[in-house]
Design a protein around this motif. Sequence first.
Motif, mmCIF file in Angstrom:
data_model
loop_
_atom_site.group_PDB
_atom_site.id
_atom_site.type_symbol
_atom_site.label_atom_id
_atom_site.label_comp_id
_atom_site.label_asym_id
_atom_site.label_seq_id
_atom_site.Cartn_x
_atom_site.Cartn_y
_atom_site.Cartn_z
ATOM 1 N N LEU A 173 0.826 -1.218 0.000
ATOM 2 C CA LEU A 173 0.000 0.000 0.000
ATOM 3 C C LEU A 173 0.857 1.265 0.000
ATOM 4 C CD1 LEU A 173 -2.820 -1.067 2.465
ATOM 5 C CD2 LEU A 173 -2.923 -0.972 -0.030
ATOM 6 N N LEU A 174 2.093 1.163 0.491
ATOM 7 C CA LEU A 174 2.991 2.322 0.446
ATOM 8 C C LEU A 174 3.230 2.766 -1.000
ATOM 9 C CD1 LEU A 174 5.591 1.300 3.154
ATOM 10 C CD2 LEU A 174 4.036 3.254 3.271
ATOM 11 N N LEU A 175 3.170 1.839 -1.925
ATOM 12 C CA LEU A 175 3.353 2.165 -3.343
ATOM 13 C C LEU A 175 2.024 2.315 -4.079
ATOM 14 C CD1 LEU A 175 6.228 -0.357 -4.124
ATOM 15 C CD2 LEU A 175 6.438 2.073 -3.616
ATOM 16 N N ALA A 176 1.051 1.487 -3.730
ATOM 17 C CA ALA A 176 -0.209 1.445 -4.477
ATOM 18 C C ALA A 176 -1.201 2.530 -4.075
ATOM 19 C CB ALA A 176 -0.863 0.069 -4.292
ATOM 20 N N LYS A 177 -1.085 3.056 -2.871
ATOM 21 C CA LYS A 177 -2.051 4.046 -2.382
ATOM 22 C C LYS A 177 -1.288 5.238 -1.818
ATOM 23 C CE LYS A 177 -6.018 4.705 0.536
ATOM 24 N NZ LYS A 177 -7.345 4.265 0.684
ATOM 25 N N PRO A 178 -1.208 6.335 -2.561
ATOM 26 C CA PRO A 178 -0.399 7.482 -2.137
ATOM 27 C C PRO A 178 -0.772 8.055 -0.769
ATOM 28 C CG PRO A 178 -1.158 7.755 -4.398
ATOM 29 C CD PRO A 178 -1.834 6.535 -3.864
ATOM 30 N N GLU A 179 -2.008 7.859 -0.339
ATOM 31 C CA GLU A 179 -2.442 8.388 0.958
ATOM 32 C C GLU A 179 -1.794 7.654 2.130
ATOM 33 O OE1 GLU A 179 -5.563 8.872 -2.166
ATOM 34 O OE2 GLU A 179 -4.525 7.145 -1.366
ATOM 35 N N VAL A 180 -1.332 6.427 1.899
ATOM 36 C CA VAL A 180 -0.674 5.657 2.959
ATOM 37 C C VAL A 180 0.777 6.098 3.037
ATOM 38 C CG1 VAL A 180 0.058 3.366 3.715
ATOM 39 C CG2 VAL A 180 -2.233 3.686 2.768
ATOM 40 N N LYS A 181 1.181 6.546 4.223
ATOM 41 C CA LYS A 181 2.515 7.117 4.419
ATOM 42 C C LYS A 181 3.429 6.277 5.296
ATOM 43 C CE LYS A 181 1.105 10.894 2.351
ATOM 44 N NZ LYS A 181 1.366 11.073 0.963
ATOM 45 N N ASN A 182 2.857 5.350 6.107
ATOM 46 C CA ASN A 182 3.655 4.722 7.146
ATOM 47 C C ASN A 182 3.059 3.379 7.540
ATOM 48 O OD1 ASN A 182 5.555 4.517 9.291
ATOM 49 N ND2 ASN A 182 4.118 5.443 10.717
ATOM 50 N N ILE A 183 3.937 2.393 7.733
ATOM 51 C CA ILE A 183 3.533 1.100 8.282
ATOM 52 C C ILE A 183 4.189 0.962 9.652
ATOM 53 C CG2 ILE A 183 3.546 -1.415 7.997
ATOM 54 C CD1 ILE A 183 1.996 -0.045 5.758
ATOM 55 N N ILE A 184 3.394 0.640 10.652
ATOM 56 C CA ILE A 184 3.879 0.440 12.014
ATOM 57 C C ILE A 184 3.879 -1.065 12.269
ATOM 58 C CG2 ILE A 184 3.450 0.904 14.461
ATOM 59 C CD1 ILE A 184 1.605 3.294 13.122
ATOM 60 N N PRO A 185 5.053 -1.685 12.296
ATOM 61 C CA PRO A 185 5.093 -3.136 12.509
ATOM 62 C C PRO A 185 4.811 -3.493 13.970
ATOM 63 C CG PRO A 185 7.317 -2.278 12.222
ATOM 64 C CD PRO A 185 6.376 -1.121 12.051
ATOM 65 N N ILE A 186 3.956 -4.468 14.155
ATOM 66 C CA ILE A 186 3.651 -5.009 15.476
ATOM 67 C C ILE A 186 4.299 -6.396 15.493
ATOM 68 C CG2 ILE A 186 1.860 -5.544 17.160
ATOM 69 C CD1 ILE A 186 1.684 -2.632 16.188
ATOM 70 N N ARG A 187 5.285 -6.590 16.386
ATOM 71 C CA ARG A 187 6.115 -7.792 16.324
ATOM 72 C C ARG A 187 6.065 -8.591 17.616
ATOM 73 N NH1 ARG A 187 10.375 -8.008 12.542
ATOM 74 N NH2 ARG A 187 9.863 -10.193 12.854
ATOM 75 N N LYS A 188 6.508 -9.839 17.506
ATOM 76 C CA LYS A 188 6.656 -10.690 18.685
ATOM 77 C C LYS A 188 7.920 -10.302 19.435
ATOM 78 C CE LYS A 188 3.920 -14.437 16.953
ATOM 79 N NZ LYS A 188 3.817 -15.819 16.539
ATOM 80 N N SER A 189 8.050 -10.803 20.637
ATOM 81 C CA SER A 189 9.175 -10.468 21.504
ATOM 82 C C SER A 189 10.523 -10.752 20.847
ATOM 83 C CB SER A 189 9.076 -11.282 22.801
ATOM 84 O OG SER A 189 10.130 -10.950 23.663
ATOM 85 N N GLY A 190 11.439 -9.805 21.023
ATOM 86 C CA GLY A 190 12.795 -9.971 20.532
ATOM 87 C C GLY A 190 13.003 -9.677 19.056
ATOM 88 N N LYS A 191 11.998 -9.162 18.375
ATOM 89 C CA LYS A 191 12.095 -8.934 16.926
ATOM 90 C C LYS A 191 12.346 -7.477 16.550
ATOM 91 C CE LYS A 191 11.133 -13.218 15.941
ATOM 92 N NZ LYS A 191 12.090 -14.107 15.333
ATOM 93 N N LEU A 192 12.141 -6.542 17.490
ATOM 94 C CA LEU A 192 12.327 -5.121 17.191
ATOM 95 C C LEU A 192 13.477 -4.552 18.025
ATOM 96 C CD1 LEU A 192 8.691 -3.654 17.200
ATOM 97 C CD2 LEU A 192 10.230 -3.783 15.243
ATOM 98 N N PRO A 193 14.519 -4.061 17.392
ATOM 99 C CA PRO A 193 15.524 -3.335 18.171
ATOM 100 C C PRO A 193 14.897 -2.029 18.663
ATOM 101 C CG PRO A 193 15.975 -3.132 15.835
ATOM 102 C CD PRO A 193 14.810 -4.059 15.961
ATOM 103 N N PHE A 194 15.327 -1.539 19.814
ATOM 104 C CA PHE A 194 14.681 -0.334 20.347
ATOM 105 C C PHE A 194 15.628 0.430 21.251
ATOM 106 C CE2 PHE A 194 13.946 -3.785 23.277
ATOM 107 C CZ PHE A 194 14.111 -3.227 24.526
ATOM 108 N N ASN A 195 15.337 1.701 21.387
ATOM 109 C CA ASN A 195 16.026 2.554 22.343
ATOM 110 C C ASN A 195 15.194 2.608 23.622
ATOM 111 O OD1 ASN A 195 18.244 3.340 20.705
ATOM 112 N ND2 ASN A 195 16.873 4.692 19.568
ATOM 113 N N GLU A 196 15.834 2.969 24.709
ATOM 114 C CA GLU A 196 15.159 3.050 26.013
ATOM 115 C C GLU A 196 13.874 3.878 25.911
ATOM 116 O OE1 GLU A 196 14.539 2.057 29.835
ATOM 117 O OE2 GLU A 196 16.315 1.424 28.724
ATOM 118 N N GLY A 197 12.769 3.317 26.399
ATOM 119 C CA GLY A 197 11.497 4.028 26.448
ATOM 120 C C GLY A 197 10.699 4.012 25.152
#
Length: 187
Positions: free
Chosen positions: A61-85
């Motif tokens: 949809l990021l390519l097919a629908k110009p109105e879509v600007k961002n995908i927020i991935p929802i992941r299982k434990s240990g799959k997303l690197p992150f900064n504190e907080g």
Amino acid sequence: MKDTLKFYNDFPKQGIVFVDIIPFLQDKRKFARLVDEIGACVTAPNIAAPEARGFLFTAPLLLAKPEVKNIIPIRKSGKLPFNEGDLREVAVVKEYGTDKLFYRVSDIAAGELSADGAFHISIVDDVLATGGTAEGIAESLCRGKVTVDGEEHPVIIDEFVFLVGLDDLRGAERLEKIAPVKVLMHI
């Protein structure tokens, strides 16, 4: 489109009929049609997509629908690197058990802020059963504020979009208390 789905009895555990949407990835024409139909349902510029099948059907949809600007991935434990907080936990109750998912607040902040000062989000996933996963995600997203340039902004769920809805499990009723529910294929 329903004829493309495959069903597996007793997976991931006894008594569950698993609805497999992967066959859409094996037919370019059907996949394109499905992405178009999902795009027609999405009104928000930001999409929250639970892993892993949610990614497969929202990223285009990021390519097919110009109105879509961002995908927020929802992941299982240990799959997303992150900064504190930055990491938020989502406790979910599914048809066949409990789970914990995670998302980064910075992934929301990277999206588009609407004129009303809120981050509007569509939650898109493959199958709606009891609605526990989508409800947990929505509640967690709406609980917190997202800080951008020192200002706090709320999150608003515009709608839930599912490829398949298992109507007998009545997940839509649960979610409609939060936002409209759009289902492409009813079973």
